[in-house]
Design a protein around this motif. Structure first.
Motif, PDB file in Angstrom:
ATOM      1  N   CYS A   1       0.812  -5.677  -3.921  1.00 52.16           N
ATOM      2  CA  CYS A   1       1.114  -6.147  -2.767  1.00 52.16           C
ATOM      3  C   CYS A   1       2.603  -5.944  -2.984  1.00 52.16           C
ATOM      4  O   CYS A   1       3.764  -5.928  -2.572  1.00 52.16           O
ATOM      5  N   SER A   2       3.164  -6.159  -4.330  1.00 52.92           N
ATOM      6  CA  SER A   2       4.469  -6.125  -4.295  1.00 52.92           C
ATOM      7  C   SER A   2       4.719  -5.276  -5.370  1.00 52.92           C
ATOM      8  O   SER A   2       6.225  -4.831  -6.194  1.00 52.92           O
ATOM      9  N   GLU A   3       4.482  -3.538  -5.328  1.00 53.81           N
ATOM     10  CA  GLU A   3       5.095  -2.586  -5.661  1.00 53.81           C
ATOM     11  C   GLU A   3       6.283  -2.171  -5.490  1.00 53.81           C
ATOM     12  O   GLU A   3       6.793  -1.096  -5.481  1.00 53.81           O
TER      13      GLU A   3
ATOM     14  N   THR B   1      11.769  -7.628   1.617  1.00 52.85           N
ATOM     15  CA  THR B   1      10.129  -7.851   1.818  1.00 52.85           C
ATOM     16  C   THR B   1       9.620  -6.904   0.173  1.00 52.85           C
ATOM     17  O   THR B   1      10.171  -5.999   0.321  1.00 52.85           O
ATOM     18  N   CYS B   2       8.387  -6.763   0.283  1.00 47.71           N
ATOM     19  CA  CYS B   2       7.619  -6.230  -0.098  1.00 47.71           C
ATOM     20  C   CYS B   2       7.082  -4.965   0.834  1.00 47.71           C
ATOM     21  O   CYS B   2       7.785  -5.146   1.474  1.00 47.71           O
ATOM     22  N   GLY B   3       6.535  -4.386   0.713  1.00 41.52           N
ATOM     23  CA  GLY B   3       6.099  -2.917   1.269  1.00 41.52           C
ATOM     24  C   GLY B   3       5.449  -3.234   2.989  1.00 41.52           C
ATOM     25  O   GLY B   3       5.092  -2.566   3.814  1.00 41.52           O
ATOM     26  N   MET B   4       4.241  -4.362   2.576  1.00 45.42           N
ATOM     27  CA  MET B   4       4.003  -5.522   3.577  1.00 45.42           C
ATOM     28  C   MET B   4       4.409  -5.621   4.385  1.00 45.42           C
ATOM     29  O   MET B   4       3.987  -6.847   5.235  1.00 45.42           O
ATOM     30  N   HIS B   5       5.868  -6.212   4.309  1.00 44.52           N
ATOM     31  CA  HIS B   5       6.437  -7.199   4.533  1.00 44.52           C
ATOM     32  C   HIS B   5       5.433  -9.051   4.680  1.00 44.52           C
ATOM     33  O   HIS B   5       5.748  -9.983   5.611  1.00 44.52           O
TER      34      HIS B   5
HETATM   35 CU   LIG Z   1       2.542  -6.659   0.136  1.00 42.43          CU
END
Ligand SMILES: [Cu+2]
Length: 125
Positions: free
Chosen positions: A76-78, A112-116
Motif C-alpha cells: 500500500c505504501s510503496e 497520499t500513497c499510490g492508491m490514495h
Molecule cells: Cu495505498
C-alpha cells in the motif's frame, strides 16, 4: 431479512463507520519542520499503515526535505504522491527516502500513497 443477513448488514455499516472515522476524524499528529544550519526545513516521517506525523508544517520560500522512513513492506505504501508538486516517489521498504521541494505558495497540499488510501498534509505558512 433473516438474522444472518441482518448481522452482515450491521457489520458492513459498522465497518463503514470505522473507515469513515479512520480517514476523516482520527486524530492527526502535527509536526513543524526543523530548520537545519543550511536553512533546509527537515521533517522525519515514518510510513507504517499511515504517515506519522501526518500534518507537516513548513514555511514558504525555504527548501523542504521530507525524510520518509518506510517501516513496512506492505505494498500500500510503496508509492508516495504529492500531486501539487508533481512528485511521485517509490519508497523502498525499511529505508529513508528524502523528498525535496520548495514551497512557493502558502496553502495545504495533500500527499497520499499510490492508491490514495494513506493521507497526509503539507501545510505551508
Ligand atoms: Cu495505498
Amino acid at each position: 431479512m433473516d438474522t444472518a443477513q441482518l448481522l452482515v448488514t450491521l457489520g458492513g455499516v459498522a465497518l463503514m463507520g470505522f473507515v469513515g472515522w479512520f480517514f476523516f476524524l482520527a486524530p492527526h499528529q502535527v509536526a513543524a519542520a526543523v530548520s537545519s544550519s543550511t536553512g533546509v526545513q527537515q521533517v522525519d516521517i515514518t510510513v507504517k499503515g499511515g504517515y506519522s506525523p501526518d500534518v507537516i508544517e513548513v514555511e514558504k520560500d525555504k527548501p523542504v526535505q521530507l525524510n520518509f522512513y518506510r517501516d513496512e513492506d506492505n505494498s500500500c505504501s510503496e508509492e508516495l504522491l504529492l500531486p501539487d508538486f508533481n512528485l511521485r516517489r517509490e519508497l523502498p521498504p525499511f529505508q529513508t527516502t528524502a523528498v525535496e521541494l520548495l514551497p512557493r505558495q502558502a496553502g495545504t497540499y495533500e500527499f497520499t500513497c499510490g492508491m490514495h488510501m494513506l493521507r497526509g498534509k503539507l501545510v505551508v505558512k
